[in-house]
Motif scaffolding. Structure first.
Motif, short mmCIF file in Angstrom:
data_model
loop_
_atom_site.label_atom_id
_atom_site.label_comp_id
_atom_site.label_asym_id
_atom_site.label_seq_id
_atom_site.Cartn_x
_atom_site.Cartn_y
_atom_site.Cartn_z
N TYR B 336 -9.48 12.19 2.34
CA TYR B 336 -8.11 11.81 1.55
C TYR B 336 -7.95 12.94 0.64
CZ TYR B 336 -11.92 10.27 -1.35
OH TYR B 336 -12.89 10.14 -1.60
N LEU B 339 -5.84 10.02 -5.39
CA LEU B 339 -6.32 8.71 -5.47
C LEU B 339 -5.26 7.65 -4.66
CD1 LEU B 339 -7.93 6.49 -7.13
CD2 LEU B 339 -5.96 6.33 -8.72
N HIS B 340 -4.09 7.96 -4.81
CA HIS B 340 -3.11 7.07 -4.05
C HIS B 340 -3.18 7.31 -2.67
CE1 HIS B 340 -1.06 5.11 -7.37
NE2 HIS B 340 -1.49 6.25 -8.16
N ASN B 341 -3.43 8.42 -2.17
CA ASN B 341 -3.69 8.69 -0.74
C ASN B 341 -4.75 8.08 -0.12
OD1 ASN B 341 -4.83 10.94 1.74
ND2 ASN B 341 -2.87 10.21 1.85
N MET B 342 -5.95 8.05 -1.03
CA MET B 342 -7.17 7.18 -0.74
C MET B 342 -6.95 5.68 -0.72
SD MET B 342 -10.01 5.27 -1.57
CE MET B 342 -10.07 5.33 -3.40
N TYR B 343 -6.18 5.16 -1.65
CA TYR B 343 -5.87 3.65 -1.47
C TYR B 343 -5.18 3.41 -0.05
CZ TYR B 343 -6.37 3.02 -6.46
OH TYR B 343 -6.84 2.89 -7.82
N LYS B 344 -4.15 4.05 0.14
CA LYS B 344 -3.44 3.93 1.49
C LYS B 344 -3.99 4.02 2.61
CE LYS B 344 1.68 4.61 0.25
NZ LYS B 344 2.67 5.16 0.75
N LYS B 345 -4.80 5.06 2.63
CA LYS B 345 -5.47 5.23 3.93
C LYS B 345 -6.52 4.21 4.00
CE LYS B 345 -6.17 9.14 6.00
NZ LYS B 345 -7.06 10.61 6.24
#
Lengths: 97, 496
Positions: B336, B339-345
């Motif tokens: 990822y 942070l936000h990309n980690m949440y979404k993925k």
């Protein structure tokens, strides 16, 4: 009336829901949401003028209690569930530069 | 008599008398699991060693006179969305596949204090979203009456385990029918208590204003006893009620003289299989013979319950499931950027299709611009439905109808058309919207050889009316034989 969900709407909902859909998932999601919204539009047939929205079935007010720790220190067991940890703490991606 | 043929209360009696031991009961359950589990997949996890150890402890405590409960020493299964300290609790989801709670749900603690022996955690639809137990990350559970069919859902693993003798009773959760419908499909008794009766502390939330924990079991006597044990005020659930009268076993009385029973005409309309209609009306006739007063009436808002329910449930789900972010527990995506990309993925990879569908719908109906038109509208419709039920209960003690419009469908039939699956919840869903209790009792077998469920609904905090009516019905009906699972591999048949 059949609803059409636009690409923008699905993008926007994806942001709210914190979900990243693949292209084919997106097409399916648009269709599924349109079908559901068409169906739940049935509620519009009912006249609800003057009816208070009911969130709680029973009239519960705020329930307070003293903020006293009763479950003790469970740090190790709690951290054992973390996908990534470092020095006894949750390890998270950088949140600011 | 085979030790597995006892009811939960019957087994506890035998243990008390010293006729059998808690260890023997656990061994019997595990030998049934050995035979049937490969085929049925009722459990997500179980722990034989722990269960045997626990049975030995409980046996000693019973012999020492330290435990007196009507469930002491009886093996129980717990739905996998109910937290059990030190035992994996996954909600049948990839996102929680390795989650080990650090505490037990209040209802589980109540059972443990009563000397229950936990066998394992039962399969379910992912996050309890579904009516067939097919959306589970670990694969579907099969119906012990016919392995080509679903056990219902979302507490399908609990229902199938009880029906197949892989436990004596189980806990489930009911947000829109998730206890009563699988109990109906599997030919057992299942009950959703009045909202606020059983603490939701430790129940992983789906729709917080709708969720209730309740028993799945072999008969009405077991049901009343289990409910009595798990009913208690809990300050950790701010909606928990201080019930004045929770002596549910007092209602196990074979007398319905003067009981006013209403039959909603709308529950017998289009879409209901004729065999189910006939079996349910036959049950009503039996109650009438015993002195109940039966009358037809109208629940004109029946068709509006499902749209209101799916709006509210999805909205609450989208909010409740925000906590699954890959930080504190559960699955986190491998690669990822930020942070936000980690949440979404994490969430996109961790949740299954049905869960994502409901989170999306819920996010939409709560979004600015649509909040009034959908979410608030649904809460207003809910208020109207509640008024209609209040009016009905001013005339009747019990509302009688079917549990579901059909008996257990074949595996794979429901998932292609979500809306069609949602429509199957039509008779159960109003109880969650209005908070009222409901019980499902087997009342016949259809021409496909599948059990039919009778549903009795009562007013809020009036469980005793439906327990009494269900008990009297059960006495009139006689014994309801379970599915034949002797030597699972051989006797489980498939109907084409």
């Amino acid at each position: 009336m059949a609803k059409v969900i636009s690409d923008e709407t699905i993008e926007y909902v994806g942001i709210l829901a914190k979900l990243e859909l693949q292209e084919e998932e997106k097409e399916q999601a648009k269709k599924d949401m349109a079908v559901m919204l068409d169906y739940i539009d049935k509620m519009k047939e009912l006249d609800t003028e003057g009816i208070e929205p009911m969130s709680h079935i029973f009239s519960v007010n705020n329930v307070f209690r003293e903020d006293i720790v009763t479950n003790g220190d469970d740090r190790e067991n709690i951290l054992a569930n973390a996908p990534l940890k470092k020095n006894g703490m949750f390890n998270v991606p950088k949140t600011f530069e | 008599m085979d030790i597995l043929d006892f009811t939960a209360v019957g087994l506890a009696d035998e243990i008390k008398k010293g006729e059998v031991s808690a260890q023997e009961a656990v061994e019997a359950v595990f030998s049934r699991i050995d035979n049937c589990e490969d085929e049925l997949n009722c459990y997500i996890s179980f722990d034989r060693m722990e269960a045997v150890k626990r049975a030995q402890q409980v046996q000693k405590a019973i012999e020492a006179g330290e435990i007196h409960s009507s469930l002491a020493g009886v093996p129980v299964a717990i739905k996998d969305n109910i937290c059990t300290k030190g035992m994996k609790t996954t909600c049948a989801s990839k996102i929680l596949q390795n989650f080990v709670p650090t505490y037990s749900a209040h209802a589980v603690k109540c059972l443990e204090e009563a000397g229950a022996v936990i066998i394992g955690k039962t399969n379910m639809d992912e996050f309890a979203m579904g009516s067939t137990t097919e959306t589970s990350f670990t694969g579907p559970t099969k119906n012990p009456w016919n392995t080509a069919c679903v056990p219902g859902g979302s507490s399908g693993g609990s229902a199938a385990a009880v029906a197949a003798g892989e436990c004596y009773y189980a806990l489930g959760s009911d947000t829109g029918g998730s206890i009563r419908q699988p109990a109906g499909y599997c030919g057992i008794v299942g009950m959703k208590p009045t909202y606020s009766t059983v603490s939701r502390y430790g129940l992983i939330a789906y729709g917080s204003s709708l969720d209730q924990i309740g028993p799945l079991c072999k008969d009405v006597t077991d049901c009343a006893n289990i409910l009595e044990v798990i009913t208690s005020y809990d300050e950790k659930d701010s909606t928990s009620a201080r019930r004045k009268d929770a002596s549910f076993t007092e209602a196990l009385v074979d007398d319905v003289k003067g009981m006013r029973i209403g039959i909603p005409k709308e529950y017998f309309g289009k879409g209901l299989e004729p065999e189910i209609s006939a079996a349910v009306l036959k049950a009503a006739a039996l109650l009438e013979e015993k002195g109940a007063i039966i009358e037809e009436f109208n629940l004109t808002l029946t068709d509006y319950a499902i749209p209101a329910y799916y709006t509210i449930a999805s909205a609450e789900a989208s909010s409740n499931l925000e906590r699954f972010d890959g930080i504190k527990y559960g699955y986190r995506t491998e690669v990822y950027e930020g942070l936000h990309n980690m949440y979404k993925k994490t969430r996109s990879e961790g949740f299954g299709g049905e869960v994502k569908r409901r989170i999306m719908l819920g996010s939409f109906v709560l979004s600015s611009g649509y909040y009034d038109a959908y979410y608030l509208k649904a809460l207003r419709v809910k208020a109207l439905i509640k008024q209609e039920f209040d009016k009905a209960f001013s005339k009747y003690d019990v509302i009688l109808g079917p549990v579901a419009p059909q008996t257990a469908p074949k595996l794979g039939e429901s998932l292609t058309e979500p809306l069609k699956m949602y429509l199957g919840d039509i008779y159960t869903i109003s109880a969650n919207l209005t908070g009222i209790p409901g019980i499902s009792v087997p009342c016949g077998i259809d021409s496909k050889g599948l059990p039919i469920g009778l549903q009795l609904l009562g007013d809020c905090f009036r469980e005793k009316n439906i327990i009494r009516t269900a008990y009297a019905y059960e006495q009139a009906r006689g014994k309801f034989a379970g599915p034949d699972v002797s030597g699972c591999e051989h006797s489980l048949y498939e109907v084409e």
